[in-house]
Design an enzyme around this catalytic site. Structure first.
Site, mmCIF file in Angstrom:
data_model
loop_
_atom_site.group_PDB
_atom_site.id
_atom_site.type_symbol
_atom_site.label_atom_id
_atom_site.label_comp_id
_atom_site.label_asym_id
_atom_site.label_seq_id
_atom_site.Cartn_x
_atom_site.Cartn_y
_atom_site.Cartn_z
ATOM 1 N N GLU A 128 0.784 -0.823 0.042
ATOM 2 C CA GLU A 128 0.269 -0.174 0.152
ATOM 3 C C GLU A 128 0.770 0.894 0.634
ATOM 4 O O GLU A 128 0.673 2.016 1.092
ATOM 5 C CB GLU A 128 -0.982 -0.249 1.356
ATOM 6 C CG GLU A 128 -1.430 -0.882 1.185
ATOM 7 C CD GLU A 128 -2.685 -1.243 2.164
ATOM 8 O OE1 GLU A 128 -2.530 -0.495 3.207
ATOM 9 O OE2 GLU A 128 -3.909 -1.927 2.046
ATOM 10 N N GLU A 275 -5.037 -9.017 0.173
ATOM 11 C CA GLU A 275 -5.530 -9.064 1.509
ATOM 12 C C GLU A 275 -6.996 -8.722 1.333
ATOM 13 O O GLU A 275 -7.328 -8.253 0.769
ATOM 14 C CB GLU A 275 -4.891 -8.009 2.351
ATOM 15 C CG GLU A 275 -3.504 -8.447 2.717
ATOM 16 C CD GLU A 275 -3.062 -6.956 3.679
ATOM 17 O OE1 GLU A 275 -4.337 -6.796 4.235
ATOM 18 O OE2 GLU A 275 -2.161 -6.926 3.659
#
Length: 508
Positions: A128, A275
């Site tokens: 991220e 995820e």
């Protein structure tokens, strides 16, 4: 042989057709969606690398993602057929993005040193980056390109894919999905990333959490939609531009990514969900972080993926997913939910029991599979004795096997006897909720506690079902045999037809 050339031609044709069908079989297997798990290590008393891998194998987990490239875990994974994605942590991005030589060294040390004994399938570059460390954004593509060049130099670029996991927040206006687009401030680097992924046939990694969508849109997004629960037609979300119906938030999030890529004229990159998950515990501000909701989400997610139902936009594509996460990371900073995403506690006992029977072979952590009730570690003898007396008395557990001279009497201690009695009661009660508690004296495990000649009640029940399992396995295997047989029937038909043509042409 009157015409050896013709015979030789037939042999070559047969070999080519056999190889063709073998390749089709291999490709079909390769394209099957799978469920993996993320393994975070902010865990007190984490299992040793060897025990961790043994646990993965016992749970039938075949794909894992690490948040680094832990040498001990990678060594332990050798020759296990478990596929692993290794990661370059965010704090190493500067060094890799600034030096091709450093990137080559990193690949040699963390990939080349273990492959192919350890089946490394991917490298996740950072995590991220765009949202957690935006200042490092300019370094992302140089790092990815440098690592890829190192893989090419090692001739590993076709076996090992490179990508970077992204937060769902890089998608603006995600619903309806057809209106979604990437954050325009990231436009140039997103375009470069997608071009790279397209060129190298690598997936776009996305971290997708319906939990957060629900929490941020309470009153707008129903809980049922977030948990994959069955909906009435009126409860389905409808995209007004495409009239596609969405029965769950997860699919809507996936399609918002596909529409965002389509808006940049990219249609050949698949999404890998790096995820997703649901926390099992939270503080007062997170009342929906419960064991029941976590169980429901992850169980239904697994079924959804294995069923290969795809999304409304792409029913032909079923994305593989990595569940966040394997263990509760009890060392994580608050809020409470941050330490409560795991399927298991650090001691490898399940946080809750997934309901995934019939959905492939992923996880032995299943209420319809092998679960047992045993005494909790670390309790004082008095507490265990009280629970043991109740289970053998008022609980009416069958405690005959822990009497002197019987098969489960040894070792002669309260914990061993309590474990047997607890499992007897648990199995007698049909593994119902609350039947393995005894005021905290008991815990559920997926590891068979039987030892020597002592067979625990749960094992006896499973043994009684062996014939059913064998029959089911044979039926499943039969499907594969029929499928392979179908290929050979085609082969024989082509052989016969070709033979006829050649025979006819030569005779006439």
């Amino acid at each position: 042989m009157e015409n050896p050339k013709l015979f030789f031609f037939f042999v070559l044709l047969s070999i080519q057709l056999f190889l063709l069908f073998s390749e089709i079989n291999a490709q079909q297997s390769k394209d099957e969606p799978y469920i993996g798990v993320n393994i975070g290590t902010d865990v007190s008393n984490l299992l040793s690398a060897t025990d961790l891998v043994a646990f993965l194998q016992s749970q039938k987990i075949t794909h894992v993602r690490l948040y680094d490239a832990d040498a001990e875990i990678l060594k332990a994974l050798a020759n296990t057929k478990i596929r692993v994605i290794v990661s370059l942590p965010n704090n190493q991005l500067l060094a890799i993005g600034s030096s091709n030589a450093t990137a080559a060294t990193w690949i040699g040390r963390n990939v080349g040193a273990y492959y192919p004994e350890t089946l490394i399938t991917g490298v996740a570059v950072g995590d991220e980056i765009f949202t957690t460390v935006p200042s490092s954004t300019p370094l992302l593509m140089p790092a990815i390109e440098s690592l890829y060049s190192a893989l090419v130099a090692a001739n590993l670029h076709t076996q090992i894919k490179i990508s970077t996991p992204n937060s769902a927040s890089i998608i603006i206006d995600p619903f309806p999905p057809s209106q979604a687009y990437f954050n325009q401030s990231l436009g140039p680097v997103i375009t470069q990333l997608l071009q790279f992924l397209s060129r190298t046939q690598s997936p776009l990694m996305m971290n997708l959490y319906p939990y957060y969508v629900f929490m941020q849109n309470k009153g707008v997004v129903p809980l049922h939609n977030s948990l994959f629960k069955p909906l009435t037609p009126s409860e389905e979300m409808v995209d007004p531009n495409t009239l596609l119906h969405y029965t769950n938030v997860f699919d809507a999030m996936l399609d918002s990514v596909y529409f965002s890529m389509k808006n940049l004229n990219v249609t050949d990159v698949v999404v890998l969900v790096s995820e997703t998950g649901w926390p099992s515990r939270g503080d007062s501000k997170e009342p929906y972080a419960t064991i029941d909701n976590a169980d429901t989400y992850n169980s239904n997610l697994i079924k959804h993926v294995i069923d290969r139902s795809g999304t409304p936009l792409h029913p032909e594509i079923s994305s593989s997913v990595y569940i966040y996460e394997l263990f509760n990371e009890d060392l994580r900073s608050p809020p409470v939910s941050e330490a409560s995403w795991g399927l298991f506690y650090a001691n490898a006992t399940p946080v809750y029991l997934l309901h995934v029977s019939g959905s492939g072979t992923f996880l032995a952590n299943d209420t319809t599979n092998q679960t047992y009730c045993i005494a909790t570690d670390g309790l004082d003898v008095k507490t265990l004795q009280t629970a043991l007396d109740w289970s053998c008395g008022l609980g009416r557990a069958n405690c005959s096997e822990i009497q002197p001279g019987e098969s489960c009497y040894q070792p002669n201690n309260v914990k061993n006897h309590a474990s047997y009695a607890f499992d007897s009661y648990y199995q007698k009660e049909g593994k119902s909720p609350g039947s393995c508690d005894f005021k905290g004296a008991a815990t559920i495990t997926t590891t068979d506690p039987s030892h020597g000649n002592c067979i625990f009640p749960g094992s006896k029940m499973i043994s009684n079902k062996t014939n059913q399992v064998v029959n089911s396995t044979q039926a499943s295997s039969g499907n594969g045999v029929r499928f392979i047989g179908f290929h050979f029937k085609i082969l024989h038909l082509i052989w016969g037809f070709t033979s006829y043509l050649f025979y006819y042409s030569f005779v006439s």
